[in-house]
Design a protein around this motif. Structure first.
Motif, PDB file in Angstrom:
ATOM      1  N   PRO A  21     -12.640  11.206 -10.432  1.00  0.00           N
ATOM      2  CA  PRO A  21     -14.153  10.882 -10.319  1.00  0.00           C
ATOM      3  C   PRO A  21     -14.754  11.441  -9.349  1.00  0.00           C
ATOM      4  CG  PRO A  21     -12.323   9.126 -10.486  1.00  0.00           C
ATOM      5  CD  PRO A  21     -11.552  10.465 -10.236  1.00  0.00           C
ATOM      6  N   ALA A  22     -14.425  11.851  -8.209  1.00  0.00           N
ATOM      7  CA  ALA A  22     -15.271  12.401  -7.181  1.00  0.00           C
ATOM      8  C   ALA A  22     -15.681  13.760  -7.742  1.00  0.00           C
ATOM      9  CB  ALA A  22     -14.519  12.538  -5.736  1.00  0.00           C
ATOM     10  N   GLN A  23     -14.894  14.621  -8.260  1.00  0.00           N
ATOM     11  CA  GLN A  23     -15.084  15.791  -8.939  1.00  0.00           C
ATOM     12  C   GLN A  23     -16.517  15.532 -10.090  1.00  0.00           C
ATOM     13  OE1 GLN A  23     -14.192  19.578  -8.382  1.00  0.00           O
ATOM     14  NE2 GLN A  23     -14.362  17.939  -6.565  1.00  0.00           N
ATOM     15  N   HIS A 114     -12.761  23.125  -9.675  1.00  0.00           N
ATOM     16  CA  HIS A 114     -12.868  22.366  -8.546  1.00  0.00           C
ATOM     17  C   HIS A 114     -14.425  22.769  -8.169  1.00  0.00           C
ATOM     18  CE1 HIS A 114     -12.650  21.169  -4.202  1.00  0.00           C
ATOM     19  NE2 HIS A 114     -11.908  20.111  -4.998  1.00  0.00           N
ATOM     20  N   LEU A 115     -15.157  21.909  -7.537  1.00  0.00           N
ATOM     21  CA  LEU A 115     -16.446  21.918  -6.984  1.00  0.00           C
ATOM     22  C   LEU A 115     -16.354  21.410  -5.318  1.00  0.00           C
ATOM     23  CD1 LEU A 115     -18.663  20.082 -10.014  1.00  0.00           C
ATOM     24  CD2 LEU A 115     -18.137  22.727  -9.497  1.00  0.00           C
ATOM     25  N   ASP A 116     -16.898  22.222  -4.634  1.00  0.00           N
ATOM     26  CA  ASP A 116     -17.170  21.873  -3.287  1.00  0.00           C
ATOM     27  C   ASP A 116     -18.609  21.970  -2.613  1.00  0.00           C
ATOM     28  OD1 ASP A 116     -15.931  20.923  -0.786  1.00  0.00           O
ATOM     29  OD2 ASP A 116     -16.657  23.092  -0.134  1.00  0.00           O
ATOM     30  N   VAL A 117     -19.275  21.009  -1.911  1.00  0.00           N
ATOM     31  CA  VAL A 117     -20.450  21.414  -1.369  1.00  0.00           C
ATOM     32  C   VAL A 117     -20.306  21.228   0.211  1.00  0.00           C
ATOM     33  CG1 VAL A 117     -22.748  20.549  -0.823  1.00  0.00           C
ATOM     34  CG2 VAL A 117     -21.605  20.047  -3.113  1.00  0.00           C
ATOM     35  N   HIS A 130     -23.909  25.435   0.354  1.00  0.00           N
ATOM     36  CA  HIS A 130     -23.459  26.249  -0.940  1.00  0.00           C
ATOM     37  C   HIS A 130     -22.779  25.033  -1.598  1.00  0.00           C
ATOM     38  CE1 HIS A 130     -22.636  30.386   1.158  1.00  0.00           C
ATOM     39  NE2 HIS A 130     -23.833  29.836   0.917  1.00  0.00           N
ATOM     40  N   PHE A 131     -23.248  25.031  -2.922  1.00  0.00           N
ATOM     41  CA  PHE A 131     -22.663  24.430  -4.054  1.00  0.00           C
ATOM     42  C   PHE A 131     -21.813  25.205  -4.865  1.00  0.00           C
ATOM     43  CE2 PHE A 131     -26.746  22.673  -3.088  1.00  0.00           C
ATOM     44  CZ  PHE A 131     -26.721  21.197  -3.376  1.00  0.00           C
ATOM     45  N   ASP A 132     -20.423  25.325  -4.274  1.00  0.00           N
ATOM     46  CA  ASP A 132     -19.323  26.239  -4.751  1.00  0.00           C
ATOM     47  C   ASP A 132     -18.943  25.543  -6.103  1.00  0.00           C
ATOM     48  OD1 ASP A 132     -18.207  28.589  -4.412  1.00  0.00           O
ATOM     49  OD2 ASP A 132     -16.603  27.713  -3.470  1.00  0.00           O
ATOM     50  N   VAL A 133     -18.669  26.685  -6.996  1.00  0.00           N
ATOM     51  CA  VAL A 133     -18.187  26.372  -8.273  1.00  0.00           C
ATOM     52  C   VAL A 133     -16.942  27.374  -8.229  1.00  0.00           C
ATOM     53  CG1 VAL A 133     -18.279  26.572 -10.888  1.00  0.00           C
ATOM     54  CG2 VAL A 133     -20.339  25.934  -9.565  1.00  0.00           C
ATOM     55  N   ARG A 134     -15.741  26.581  -8.443  1.00  0.00           N
ATOM     56  CA  ARG A 134     -14.427  27.508  -8.271  1.00  0.00           C
ATOM     57  C   ARG A 134     -13.688  27.457  -9.465  1.00  0.00           C
ATOM     58  NH1 ARG A 134     -12.805  24.170  -2.616  1.00  0.00           N
ATOM     59  NH2 ARG A 134     -14.205  25.223  -1.138  1.00  0.00           N
ATOM     60  N   LEU A 172      -8.178  21.809  -3.890  1.00  0.00           N
ATOM     61  CA  LEU A 172      -8.581  22.757  -4.795  1.00  0.00           C
ATOM     62  C   LEU A 172      -6.885  23.466  -5.354  1.00  0.00           C
ATOM     63  CD1 LEU A 172     -10.000  25.466  -6.012  1.00  0.00           C
ATOM     64  CD2 LEU A 172      -9.850  26.538  -3.868  1.00  0.00           C
ATOM     65  N   LEU A 173      -5.933  23.445  -4.466  1.00  0.00           N
ATOM     66  CA  LEU A 173      -4.561  23.933  -4.949  1.00  0.00           C
ATOM     67  C   LEU A 173      -4.002  22.629  -5.638  1.00  0.00           C
ATOM     68  CD1 LEU A 173      -3.379  25.414  -1.449  1.00  0.00           C
ATOM     69  CD2 LEU A 173      -3.970  26.619  -3.653  1.00  0.00           C
ATOM     70  N   SER A 174      -4.508  21.502  -5.789  1.00  0.00           N
ATOM     71  CA  SER A 174      -3.912  20.563  -6.256  1.00  0.00           C
ATOM     72  C   SER A 174      -4.276  20.455  -7.935  1.00  0.00           C
ATOM     73  CB  SER A 174      -4.260  19.126  -5.887  1.00  0.00           C
ATOM     74  OG  SER A 174      -5.545  18.915  -5.997  1.00  0.00           O
TER      75      SER A 174
END
Length: 177
Positions: A21-23, A114-117, A130-134, A172-174
């Motif tokens: 849900p967070a993603q 995964h996404l990470d800001v 950075h709005f990172d798209v992994r 990310l690894l999960s």
């Protein structure tokens, strides 16, 4: 920066359905940001910009390739800013992974994992985000990385024995199958 990259970013994120849900919340925020900013993929977008990174895993799937980032001073996955020649986010992540690892024959999964800001002061010299798209990238068997000038160190780390101060890599690894 091509409008093709912006269109691909919208299409890629619109099609992706993360289980977490967070993603999903971040995915919606990214789509809102892309709708509001035609320059969202350009590093010159001061409020923030999309970046593309690659979780490079060994052919056996038991290790990940991390770079010791010179500006951040920590071990991170490979990746970076989108360039004017990039037409897809996955292509940008693959280009960055190839440039930073020196490994030919990397294979990328086209769907984000995964996404990470994160806040950062990047090449603009001003605080931004950075709005990172992994993406997941697989290395060929017996891949030997070669450190680029963008890294202080580059090495394979067993997934069960990551370096210190990499707790932020665990989400990310999960995502790995």
């Amino acid at each position: 920066m091509s409008s093709a990259l912006h269109a691909d970013a919208v299409a890629t994120l619109a099609a992706w359905r993360p289980a977490d849900p967070a993603q999903e919340s971040l995915r919606q925020a990214y789509l809102g940001f892309l709708a509001a900013r035609e320059d969202a993929c350009r590093r010159s977008c001061e409020p923030g910009h999309l970046t593309a990174s690659a979780l490079v895993v060994s052919a056996a799937g038991d290790a990940t390739l991390l770079t010791l980032h010179p500006r951040v001073g920590r071990w991170l996955q490979l990746g970076g800013h989108c360039e004017a020649s990039d037409t897809t986010l996955a292509g940008a992540a693959l280009r960055e992974a190839t440039e930073e690892s020196g490994i030919e024959g990397l294979r990328i999964s086209p769907e984000p994992i995964h996404l990470d800001v994160h806040p950062i002061t990047c090449s603009l010299g001003k605080p931004t985000r950075h709005f990172d798209v992994r993406f997941l990238v697989r290395a060929p068997a017996d891949a030997q990385p070669s450190r680029s000038s963008e890294s202080l160190d580059l090495r394979w780390w067993p997934l069960t024995a990551l370096p210190p101060d990499t707790d932020d890599l665990h989400p990310l690894l999960s995502t790995l199958p």
